[in-house]
Design a protein around this motif. Structure first.
Motif, PDB file in Angstrom:
ATOM      1  N   GLN A 218      -5.443  -3.442 -24.351  1.00 51.39           N
ATOM      2  CA  GLN A 218      -4.946  -3.030 -25.659  1.00 51.39           C
ATOM      3  C   GLN A 218      -4.730  -4.240 -26.566  1.00 51.39           C
ATOM      4  OE1 GLN A 218      -1.851  -0.060 -25.516  1.00 51.39           O
ATOM      5  NE2 GLN A 218      -1.053  -0.601 -27.535  1.00 51.39           N
ATOM      6  N   ALA A 219      -4.176  -5.316 -25.998  1.00 55.51           N
ATOM      7  CA  ALA A 219      -3.946  -6.533 -26.780  1.00 55.51           C
ATOM      8  C   ALA A 219      -5.271  -7.149 -27.225  1.00 55.51           C
ATOM      9  CB  ALA A 219      -3.147  -7.543 -25.958  1.00 55.51           C
ATOM     10  N   ALA A 220      -6.270  -7.135 -26.339  1.00 53.51           N
ATOM     11  CA  ALA A 220      -7.580  -7.685 -26.681  1.00 53.51           C
ATOM     12  C   ALA A 220      -8.230  -6.869 -27.795  1.00 53.51           C
ATOM     13  CB  ALA A 220      -8.478  -7.717 -25.448  1.00 53.51           C
ATOM     14  N   ALA A 221      -8.055  -5.545 -27.736  1.00 50.95           N
ATOM     15  CA  ALA A 221      -8.619  -4.689 -28.779  1.00 50.95           C
ATOM     16  C   ALA A 221      -7.967  -4.986 -30.131  1.00 50.95           C
ATOM     17  CB  ALA A 221      -8.427  -3.221 -28.410  1.00 50.95           C
ATOM     18  N   ALA A 222      -6.657  -5.245 -30.109  1.00 44.60           N
ATOM     19  CA  ALA A 222      -5.950  -5.566 -31.351  1.00 44.60           C
ATOM     20  C   ALA A 222      -6.443  -6.880 -31.931  1.00 44.60           C
ATOM     21  CB  ALA A 222      -4.446  -5.627 -31.090  1.00 44.60           C
ATOM     22  N   VAL A 223      -6.669  -7.864 -31.067  1.00 44.81           N
ATOM     23  CA  VAL A 223      -7.191  -9.158 -31.524  1.00 44.81           C
ATOM     24  C   VAL A 223      -8.576  -8.997 -32.108  1.00 44.81           C
ATOM     25  CG1 VAL A 223      -7.956 -11.434 -30.762  1.00 44.81           C
ATOM     26  CG2 VAL A 223      -5.805 -10.504 -29.913  1.00 44.81           C
ATOM     27  N   ALA A 224      -9.398  -8.168 -31.449  1.00 45.87           N
ATOM     28  CA  ALA A 224     -10.756  -7.937 -31.930  1.00 45.87           C
ATOM     29  C   ALA A 224     -10.741  -7.291 -33.311  1.00 45.87           C
ATOM     30  CB  ALA A 224     -11.520  -7.054 -30.943  1.00 45.87           C
ATOM     31  N   ALA A 225      -9.815  -6.354 -33.511  1.00 49.26           N
ATOM     32  CA  ALA A 225      -9.714  -5.688 -34.808  1.00 49.26           C
ATOM     33  C   ALA A 225      -9.280  -6.676 -35.884  1.00 49.26           C
ATOM     34  CB  ALA A 225      -8.723  -4.526 -34.715  1.00 49.26           C
ATOM     35  N   ASP A 226      -8.348  -7.562 -35.532  1.00 45.92           N
ATOM     36  CA  ASP A 226      -7.888  -8.565 -36.497  1.00 45.92           C
ATOM     37  C   ASP A 226      -9.000  -9.536 -36.860  1.00 45.92           C
ATOM     38  OD1 ASP A 226      -5.422  -7.415 -36.478  1.00 45.92           O
ATOM     39  OD2 ASP A 226      -4.547  -8.836 -35.046  1.00 45.92           O
ATOM     40  N   ASP A 227      -9.873  -9.819 -35.881  1.00 42.78           N
ATOM     41  CA  ASP A 227     -10.979 -10.751 -36.107  1.00 42.78           C
ATOM     42  C   ASP A 227     -12.155 -10.098 -36.814  1.00 42.78           C
ATOM     43  OD1 ASP A 227      -9.505 -12.680 -34.908  1.00 42.78           O
ATOM     44  OD2 ASP A 227     -10.529 -12.559 -32.957  1.00 42.78           O
ATOM     45  N   GLY A 228     -12.084  -8.788 -36.971  1.00 41.84           N
ATOM     46  CA  GLY A 228     -13.179  -8.081 -37.624  1.00 41.84           C
ATOM     47  C   GLY A 228     -14.406  -7.924 -36.750  1.00 41.84           C
ATOM     48  N   GLY A 229     -14.165  -7.814 -35.425  1.00 47.76           N
ATOM     49  CA  GLY A 229     -15.301  -7.616 -34.517  1.00 47.76           C
ATOM     50  C   GLY A 229     -15.771  -8.923 -33.950  1.00 47.76           C
ATOM     51  N   GLY A 230     -17.084  -9.107 -33.864  1.00 46.45           N
ATOM     52  CA  GLY A 230     -17.653 -10.345 -33.337  1.00 46.45           C
ATOM     53  C   GLY A 230     -17.396 -10.489 -31.861  1.00 46.45           C
ATOM     54  N   GLY A 231     -17.151 -11.746 -31.436  1.00 47.86           N
ATOM     55  CA  GLY A 231     -16.939 -12.029 -30.028  1.00 47.86           C
ATOM     56  C   GLY A 231     -15.710 -11.342 -29.482  1.00 47.86           C
ATOM     57  N   GLY A 232     -14.710 -11.154 -30.336  1.00 50.61           N
ATOM     58  CA  GLY A 232     -13.493 -10.499 -29.876  1.00 50.61           C
ATOM     59  C   GLY A 232     -13.747  -9.085 -29.389  1.00 50.61           C
ATOM     60  N   ALA A 233     -14.686  -8.387 -30.009  1.00 47.08           N
ATOM     61  CA  ALA A 233     -14.995  -7.018 -29.603  1.00 47.08           C
ATOM     62  C   ALA A 233     -15.553  -6.991 -28.187  1.00 47.08           C
ATOM     63  CB  ALA A 233     -16.002  -6.403 -30.575  1.00 47.08           C
ATOM     64  N   ALA A 234     -16.386  -7.976 -27.857  1.00 45.80           N
ATOM     65  CA  ALA A 234     -16.948  -8.036 -26.511  1.00 45.80           C
ATOM     66  C   ALA A 234     -15.855  -8.279 -25.481  1.00 45.80           C
ATOM     67  CB  ALA A 234     -17.995  -9.155 -26.425  1.00 45.80           C
ATOM     68  N   VAL A 235     -14.908  -9.141 -25.829  1.00 43.95           N
ATOM     69  CA  VAL A 235     -13.788  -9.408 -24.929  1.00 43.95           C
ATOM     70  C   VAL A 235     -12.962  -8.148 -24.727  1.00 43.95           C
ATOM     71  CG1 VAL A 235     -11.647 -10.696 -24.624  1.00 43.95           C
ATOM     72  CG2 VAL A 235     -13.677 -11.846 -25.531  1.00 43.95           C
ATOM     73  N   ALA A 236     -12.708  -7.442 -25.823  1.00 47.09           N
ATOM     74  CA  ALA A 236     -11.925  -6.213 -25.743  1.00 47.09           C
ATOM     75  C   ALA A 236     -12.628  -5.170 -24.891  1.00 47.09           C
ATOM     76  CB  ALA A 236     -11.672  -5.664 -27.143  1.00 47.09           C
ATOM     77  N   GLU A 237     -13.956  -5.034 -25.057  1.00 44.70           N
ATOM     78  CA  GLU A 237     -14.703  -4.054 -24.280  1.00 44.70           C
ATOM     79  C   GLU A 237     -14.664  -4.390 -22.796  1.00 44.70           C
ATOM     80  OE1 GLU A 237     -19.226  -2.145 -24.038  1.00 44.70           O
ATOM     81  OE2 GLU A 237     -18.683  -3.585 -25.610  1.00 44.70           O
ATOM     82  N   ALA A 238     -14.819  -5.663 -22.469  1.00 42.15           N
ATOM     83  CA  ALA A 238     -14.770  -6.077 -21.070  1.00 42.15           C
ATOM     84  C   ALA A 238     -13.391  -5.824 -20.468  1.00 42.15           C
ATOM     85  CB  ALA A 238     -15.130  -7.555 -20.948  1.00 42.15           C
ATOM     86  N   ALA A 239     -12.351  -6.101 -21.242  1.00 40.26           N
ATOM     87  CA  ALA A 239     -10.991  -5.888 -20.758  1.00 40.26           C
ATOM     88  C   ALA A 239     -10.721  -4.406 -20.545  1.00 40.26           C
ATOM     89  CB  ALA A 239      -9.983  -6.466 -21.746  1.00 40.26           C
ATOM     90  N   MET A 240     -11.224  -3.569 -21.463  1.00 45.27           N
ATOM     91  CA  MET A 240     -11.020  -2.135 -21.333  1.00 45.27           C
ATOM     92  C   MET A 240     -11.728  -1.592 -20.093  1.00 45.27           C
ATOM     93  SD  MET A 240      -9.455   0.398 -22.712  1.00 45.27           S
ATOM     94  CE  MET A 240      -9.169  -0.065 -24.420  1.00 45.27           C
ATOM     95  N   GLU A 241     -12.950  -2.071 -19.815  1.00 43.64           N
ATOM     96  CA  GLU A 241     -13.675  -1.654 -18.623  1.00 43.64           C
ATOM     97  C   GLU A 241     -12.920  -2.047 -17.365  1.00 43.64           C
ATOM     98  OE1 GLU A 241     -17.565  -3.286 -18.867  1.00 43.64           O
ATOM     99  OE2 GLU A 241     -18.260  -1.917 -20.434  1.00 43.64           O
ATOM    100  N   ALA A 242     -12.335  -3.244 -17.368  1.00 41.51           N
ATOM    101  CA  ALA A 242     -11.581  -3.697 -16.210  1.00 41.51           C
ATOM    102  C   ALA A 242     -10.352  -2.835 -15.992  1.00 41.51           C
ATOM    103  CB  ALA A 242     -11.166  -5.158 -16.389  1.00 41.51           C
ATOM    104  N   ALA A 243      -9.693  -2.432 -17.084  1.00 40.75           N
ATOM    105  CA  ALA A 243      -8.512  -1.597 -16.973  1.00 40.75           C
ATOM    106  C   ALA A 243      -8.862  -0.208 -16.430  1.00 40.75           C
ATOM    107  CB  ALA A 243      -7.836  -1.465 -18.342  1.00 40.75           C
TER     108      ALA A 243
END
Length: 249
Positions: A218-243
């Motif tokens: 959830q925190a990674a997804a929030a960071v990705a949204a603040d960054d406007g996507g990009g690399g942060g979105a990939a991190v968020a997706e990977a974290a969500m899959e792990a969860a």
């Protein structure tokens, strides 16, 4: 955290099964969600005059214990506190819980129900308990630093969860969970066995790990949204899959 049973069932589990199974049964239900043993509340003054009730008038022999665990989560304290304080979501982190219902938000009084693990059902049933164990509790909040609770019925239980920022890491938090419980004296030796303690620690750590994985996603997804996507979105997706993978295990 089990509703008191009739006199003839009090601590019946202490005479059922071998010591290894009794320890496993006790430890599995201790983790914030109760225990296989119970104690009967002392009788009232008027009841003490009744010969049949005199044994209830004797002060109970009690044993106290404590279990704790700690974990660093890559998420800010405010997020972790807000989600953890939503106690109706507790079953997401603790699979043994069937449901948690906040019945009185003003008094923060809640009702809990725990489904006894299948390997333990025969032993629990022999002890006079049902497969679904229920109790009441209340909690208090100290945002965003701590949540404390105590049981209102059944086995005496209390504890706290604290959320402390990691120095130099604004998006990391140390989460500490501590639980204290008071049991009938006969249950003390069982709760102290290596098997029981190991089971409790594994169960507690498993619940904290599920919470960590979900919160980091959830925190990674929030960071990705603040960054406007990009690399942060990939991190968020990977974290969500792990969860999601951890939740299915």
């Amino acid at each position: 955290l089990v509703a008191p049973l009739p006199d003839d069932h009090c601590c019946a589990v202490s005479s059922v099964g071998n010591g290894r199974m009794r320890s496993l049964c006790l430890s599995s239900l201790l983790l914030l969600h109760g225990a296989c043993c119970c104690y009967i509340a002392p009788a009232s003054r008027s009841e003490c005059s009744n010969t049949a009730s005199r044994r209830r008038c004797r002060p109970p022999l009690l044993w106290s214990g404590e279990t704790s665990a700690e974990l660093v989560i890559r998420a800010p304290p405010q997020l972790l506190f807000e989600v953890y304080a939503d106690i109706e979501r507790m079953p997401e982190w603790s699979p043994l819980l069937e449901r948690v219902t906040l019945v009185d938000p003003a008094a923060r009084r809640s009702e809990w129900a725990l489904r006894v693990p299948r390997p333990l059902t025969r032993l629990v049933n022999a002890a006079g308990l049902q497969n679904l164990v229920q109790w009441e509790a209340m909690h208090e909040l100290d945002p965003p630093r701590a949540l404390r609770w105590r049981s209102l019925s059944g086995v005496q239980n209390s504890g706290e969860a604290t959320f402390t920022p990691v120095a130099g890491q604004p998006r990391a938090t140390t989460v500490r969970l501590r639980m204290s419980y008071t049991l009938p004296d006969l249950a003390g030796p069982l709760a102290e066995t290596r098997l029981a303690q190991s089971f409790v620690r594994r169960t507690m750590h498993g619940a904290m790990t599920r919470f960590r994985d979900a919160m980091e996603a959830q925190a990674a997804a929030a960071v990705a949204a603040d960054d406007g996507g990009g690399g942060g979105a990939a991190v968020a997706e990977a974290a969500m899959e792990a969860a999601m993978k951890a939740a299915m295990e």
